[in-house]
Design a protein around this motif. Structure first.
Motif, PDB file in Angstrom:
ATOM      1  N   ARG A  94       0.816  -1.224   0.000  1.00 53.74           N
ATOM      2  CA  ARG A  94       0.000   0.000   0.000  1.00 53.74           C
ATOM      3  C   ARG A  94       0.845   1.267   0.000  1.00 53.74           C
ATOM      4  O   ARG A  94       0.411   2.309  -0.503  1.00 53.74           O
ATOM      5  CB  ARG A  94      -0.945   0.005   1.207  1.00 53.74           C
ATOM      6  CG  ARG A  94      -2.136  -0.912   1.063  1.00 53.74           C
ATOM      7  CD  ARG A  94      -3.222  -0.571   2.071  1.00 53.74           C
ATOM      8  NE  ARG A  94      -2.782  -0.719   3.452  1.00 53.74           N
ATOM      9  CZ  ARG A  94      -2.788  -1.858   4.129  1.00 53.74           C
ATOM     10  NH1 ARG A  94      -3.200  -2.971   3.544  1.00 53.74           N
ATOM     11  NH2 ARG A  94      -2.401  -1.898   5.382  1.00 53.74           N
ATOM     12  N   THR A  95       2.065   1.200   0.561  1.00 51.73           N
ATOM     13  CA  THR A  95       2.906   2.397   0.558  1.00 51.73           C
ATOM     14  C   THR A  95       3.419   2.741  -0.831  1.00 51.73           C
ATOM     15  O   THR A  95       3.891   3.852  -1.057  1.00 51.73           O
ATOM     16  CB  THR A  95       4.126   2.219   1.497  1.00 51.73           C
ATOM     17  OG1 THR A  95       4.954   1.143   1.029  1.00 51.73           O
ATOM     18  CG2 THR A  95       3.696   1.976   2.929  1.00 51.73           C
ATOM     19  N   MET A  96       3.286   1.789  -1.776  1.00 51.20           N
ATOM     20  CA  MET A  96       3.831   2.021  -3.110  1.00 51.20           C
ATOM     21  C   MET A  96       2.827   1.888  -4.243  1.00 51.20           C
ATOM     22  O   MET A  96       3.101   2.329  -5.366  1.00 51.20           O
ATOM     23  CB  MET A  96       5.002   1.056  -3.376  1.00 51.20           C
ATOM     24  CG  MET A  96       6.158   1.178  -2.402  1.00 51.20           C
ATOM     25  SD  MET A  96       7.595   0.177  -2.900  1.00 51.20           S
ATOM     26  CE  MET A  96       8.173  -0.410  -1.324  1.00 51.20           C
ATOM     27  N   ASN A  97       1.671   1.264  -3.994  1.00 50.51           N
ATOM     28  CA  ASN A  97       0.759   0.998  -5.119  1.00 50.51           C
ATOM     29  C   ASN A  97      -0.255   2.112  -5.370  1.00 50.51           C
ATOM     30  O   ASN A  97      -1.131   1.976  -6.229  1.00 50.51           O
ATOM     31  CB  ASN A  97       0.030  -0.335  -4.918  1.00 50.51           C
ATOM     32  CG  ASN A  97      -1.004  -0.298  -3.795  1.00 50.51           C
ATOM     33  OD1 ASN A  97      -1.167   0.710  -3.114  1.00 50.51           O
ATOM     34  ND2 ASN A  97      -1.678  -1.413  -3.589  1.00 50.51           N
TER      35      ASN A  97
ATOM     36  N   TYR B  57       9.923   5.348   5.173  1.00 46.84           N
ATOM     37  CA  TYR B  57       9.638   3.913   5.284  1.00 46.84           C
ATOM     38  C   TYR B  57       9.958   3.205   3.973  1.00 46.84           C
ATOM     39  O   TYR B  57      10.605   2.153   3.955  1.00 46.84           O
ATOM     40  CB  TYR B  57       8.166   3.724   5.658  1.00 46.84           C
ATOM     41  CG  TYR B  57       7.715   2.289   5.811  1.00 46.84           C
ATOM     42  CD1 TYR B  57       7.628   1.704   7.068  1.00 46.84           C
ATOM     43  CD2 TYR B  57       7.353   1.520   4.703  1.00 46.84           C
ATOM     44  CE1 TYR B  57       7.198   0.392   7.224  1.00 46.84           C
ATOM     45  CE2 TYR B  57       6.922   0.215   4.842  1.00 46.84           C
ATOM     46  CZ  TYR B  57       6.849  -0.343   6.103  1.00 46.84           C
ATOM     47  OH  TYR B  57       6.441  -1.654   6.241  1.00 46.84           O
ATOM     48  N   VAL B  58       9.490   3.772   2.865  1.00 44.66           N
ATOM     49  CA  VAL B  58       9.745   3.178   1.551  1.00 44.66           C
ATOM     50  C   VAL B  58      11.246   3.166   1.250  1.00 44.66           C
ATOM     51  O   VAL B  58      11.789   2.161   0.776  1.00 44.66           O
ATOM     52  CB  VAL B  58       8.984   3.942   0.452  1.00 44.66           C
ATOM     53  CG1 VAL B  58       9.401   3.453  -0.938  1.00 44.66           C
ATOM     54  CG2 VAL B  58       7.480   3.800   0.637  1.00 44.66           C
ATOM     55  N   ALA B  59      11.927   4.269   1.529  1.00 44.41           N
ATOM     56  CA  ALA B  59      13.350   4.372   1.215  1.00 44.41           C
ATOM     57  C   ALA B  59      14.192   3.385   2.017  1.00 44.41           C
ATOM     58  O   ALA B  59      15.237   2.929   1.547  1.00 44.41           O
ATOM     59  CB  ALA B  59      13.841   5.794   1.474  1.00 44.41           C
ATOM     60  N   LEU B  60      13.735   3.041   3.240  1.00 39.37           N
ATOM     61  CA  LEU B  60      14.492   2.124   4.103  1.00 39.37           C
ATOM     62  C   LEU B  60      14.005   0.685   3.993  1.00 39.37           C
ATOM     63  O   LEU B  60      14.522  -0.198   4.689  1.00 39.37           O
ATOM     64  CB  LEU B  60      14.395   2.577   5.561  1.00 39.37           C
ATOM     65  CG  LEU B  60      15.031   3.929   5.900  1.00 39.37           C
ATOM     66  CD1 LEU B  60      14.882   4.220   7.393  1.00 39.37           C
ATOM     67  CD2 LEU B  60      16.487   3.970   5.509  1.00 39.37           C
ATOM     68  N   PHE B  61      13.047   0.438   3.100  1.00 38.79           N
ATOM     69  CA  PHE B  61      12.476  -0.908   2.984  1.00 38.79           C
ATOM     70  C   PHE B  61      13.572  -1.951   2.739  1.00 38.79           C
ATOM     71  O   PHE B  61      14.418  -1.789   1.854  1.00 38.79           O
ATOM     72  CB  PHE B  61      11.461  -0.970   1.838  1.00 38.79           C
ATOM     73  CG  PHE B  61      10.843  -2.338   1.672  1.00 38.79           C
ATOM     74  CD1 PHE B  61       9.705  -2.677   2.364  1.00 38.79           C
ATOM     75  CD2 PHE B  61      11.436  -3.299   0.853  1.00 38.79           C
ATOM     76  CE1 PHE B  61       9.151  -3.939   2.237  1.00 38.79           C
ATOM     77  CE2 PHE B  61      10.898  -4.559   0.719  1.00 38.79           C
ATOM     78  CZ  PHE B  61       9.744  -4.882   1.426  1.00 38.79           C
TER      79      PHE B  61
END
Length: 538
Positions: A280-283, A454-458
């Motif tokens: 959900r953080t990317m779609n 959050y996305v960058a550190l995934f």
């Protein structure tokens, strides 16, 4: 006859005594395995362990922060998906082992040698690594062994609170930075580069890394009256200046001992699946725009995804179907489910070196300890809290930009499933121009900053993400929107309905040998892992 034998024995004993006295320094010395080695020989294994400690424990932290969950319910280790822990187990204890055993005395020896040889650059590096290790360990476990007792001949140890650890980290970092600034003695980048595989002996980059740890240290304390966003911004400005400064532990990926822990050759992640929150953080569900990093970082389900491109020269990653595993379920691996989710290598099988892997889940992928993108998001957060939204937006946009470039640098192009291309300049520009992702300064929200971080550190920065989640007290209304804390089966029974704030110290050292000291800090209680950290309190 007996008298002669006794004479011979006595004479032999006397000769042996003379020989042993004259060659006492050579006793028990194996020339093939020297006990005194150069500083540069000590550095590579120390740096390597900095990655290994995090990688091992990221397998549980990744579930606390919902990067991923395990593929099946009610199996060994599923307690972590329920925000619990495995009792009487060393699972979750690798960071403790890294700090006190794997790095431990080796780092002390490195510093001693550097001081004796007046290699002030290596002295500075050793202090910065120690400070980094204390920061990592306290953010993970909270209380640590008293600094006056650690690495001594004691058989039991007392613990000190996190406030003292945070202060010790700052002290060591400031000393390390001062040491790195020295040019006297035997400072030599050429010599240091022989052992420093992270920064090649470049003192300026180690200084930037130190300022990054200072930024983490202070920015974790946003709830305290002493928090100073201007100081955080200053540290960020002195820290990593681009992706060229990223702190990376490198892997050649040719033999088992030099394969990335995440890679298919080590097969440590074959049962892990991306979560629905990560998707959900990317779609577009949260940000209102599909993130071009999604098809390079996450893994598409077979389902209706394109398994072979219509044109080998122009595969279409927009035809991917992405699914995420709800916490702790079996749906992700059921063969009858067309939406089932592959592992992070893009397969459903146990890993093997023949598998190329994807993103950071490759045998040869370098593992990041700190990235420029993270530093920019820390700066954006501090600027936002200060009230300077223009500066916050500038840093926020730089963080996304740097993260996209980082993903591209770790993308393996493939024309077979899962089809993967690098992110084009057009895709990148369109994403950064989307008002839903990069709004006007006055419309920027703290949630956008923290979720883009959050996305960058995934996949690698799990501890920093968990620190963020804890300092915001797991706020899924205003910060981590749509994140659910109700896993299948409910929260772990020993949680008492509370969320975790710390991981217990390592079982086979502390609980087996130092239990009385643990009782003094309450670590004998079954819900000790839910006790809030000092850094997240006012």
């Amino acid at each position: 006859m007996m008298k002669n034998i006794k004479k011979y024995i006595a004479a032999f004993g006397l000769m042996a005594t003379i020989v042993s006295c004259e060659n006492l320094d050579e006793l028990n010395v194996n020339p093939s395995f020297p006990v005194d080695v150069s500083a540069t020989a000590l550095m590579p294994p120390i740096e390597q362990q900095m990655a290994v400690g995090l990688q091992f424990d990221n397998r549980i932290l990744g579930r606390y922060i919902q990067n991923f969950s395990i593929a099946t319910v009610n199996t060994a280790g599923s307690q972590w998906d329920q925000y619990g822990y495995q009792a009487n187990s060393d699972v979750g204890g690798e960071i403790w082992k890294m700090v006190y055993f794997s790095i431990g005395l080796n780092l002390s020896k490195l510093q001693e040698k550097a001081i004796a040889e007046e290699r002030h650059d290596i002295t500075g590096i050793s202090k910065i690594i120690r400070a980094w290790s204390w920061q990592v360990a306290t953010d993970y476990h909270s209380e640590l062994i008293d600094f006056d007792q650690v690495f001594t001949q004691r058989l039991s140890f007392d613990y000190v609170g996190q406030e003292k650890v945070y202060a010790e980290v700052v002290r060591l970092l400031n000393e390390g930075i001062s040491d790195l600034a020295r040019t006297d003695g035997n400072v030599s980048q050429t010599y240091t580069a022989g052992g420093d595989k992270m920064y090649g002996g470049d003192r300026s980059k180690w200084m930037k890394f130190a300022y990054g740890v200072l930024a983490r240290n202070l920015n974790n304390q946003i709830n305290k009256a002493s928090y100073n966003p201007d100081k955080v911004i200053e540290y960020c400005d002195k820290s990593l200046a681009s992706n060229a400064d990223n702190a990376l532990i490198r892997y050649n990926g040719t033999i088992a001992a030099d394969i990335n822990f995440y890679g298919p050759g080590r097969s440590n992640f074959n049962t892990f699946r991306q979560t629905d929150f990560a998707v959900r953080t990317m779609n577009g569900e949260i940000f209102g725009a599909t993130d071009p990093r999604m098809s390079r970082v996450l893994v598409p389900s077979v389902g209706t995804s394109e398994t072979a491109p219509a044109s080998a020269a122009a595969p279409d990653p927009t035809k991917y179907t992405f699914n995420g595993n709800p916490l702790n379920t079996t749906a992700s691996t059921a063969a009858s489910n067309v939406s089932r989710i592959p592992n992070f290598w893009g397969t459903y099988t146990v890993g093997a070196q023949a598998n190329p892997g994807r993103y950071l889940f490759r045998d040869k992928a370098n593992f990041p300890l700190m990235t420029y993108a993270e530093i920019q998001f820390i700066k954006a957060e501090a600027a936002f809290i200060k009230g300077d939204k223009a500066l916050a937006l500038e840093a926020y946009k730089k963080g996304i930009d740097a993260s996209i470039d980082f993903v591209n640098a770790n993308t393996v192009v493939s024309t077979v499933f899962p089809i993967t291309t690098t992110i084009s300049a057009t895709e990148k520009s369109a994403f950064l121009a989307n008002i839903n992702v990069v709004p006007l300064a006055n419309n920027l929200t703290l949630s956008q900053i923290m979720l883009q971080k959050y996305v960058a550190l995934f996949g690698f920065g799990m501890l920093e993400t968990w620190s963020d989640m804890r300092k915001y007290h797991y706020d899924n209304q205003n910060i981590y929107k749509t994140m659910s804390y109700t896993p299948n089966g409910g929260l772990f029974v020993d949680n008492g309905g509370k969320m975790p704030y710390r991981v217990r110290p390592r079982f086979n050292s502390e609980y087996v040998w130092n239990f009385e000291a643990l009782k003094a800090i309450g670590a004998d209680k079954v819900d000790y892992h839910t006790v809030e950290m000092w850094f997240s309190q006012p």
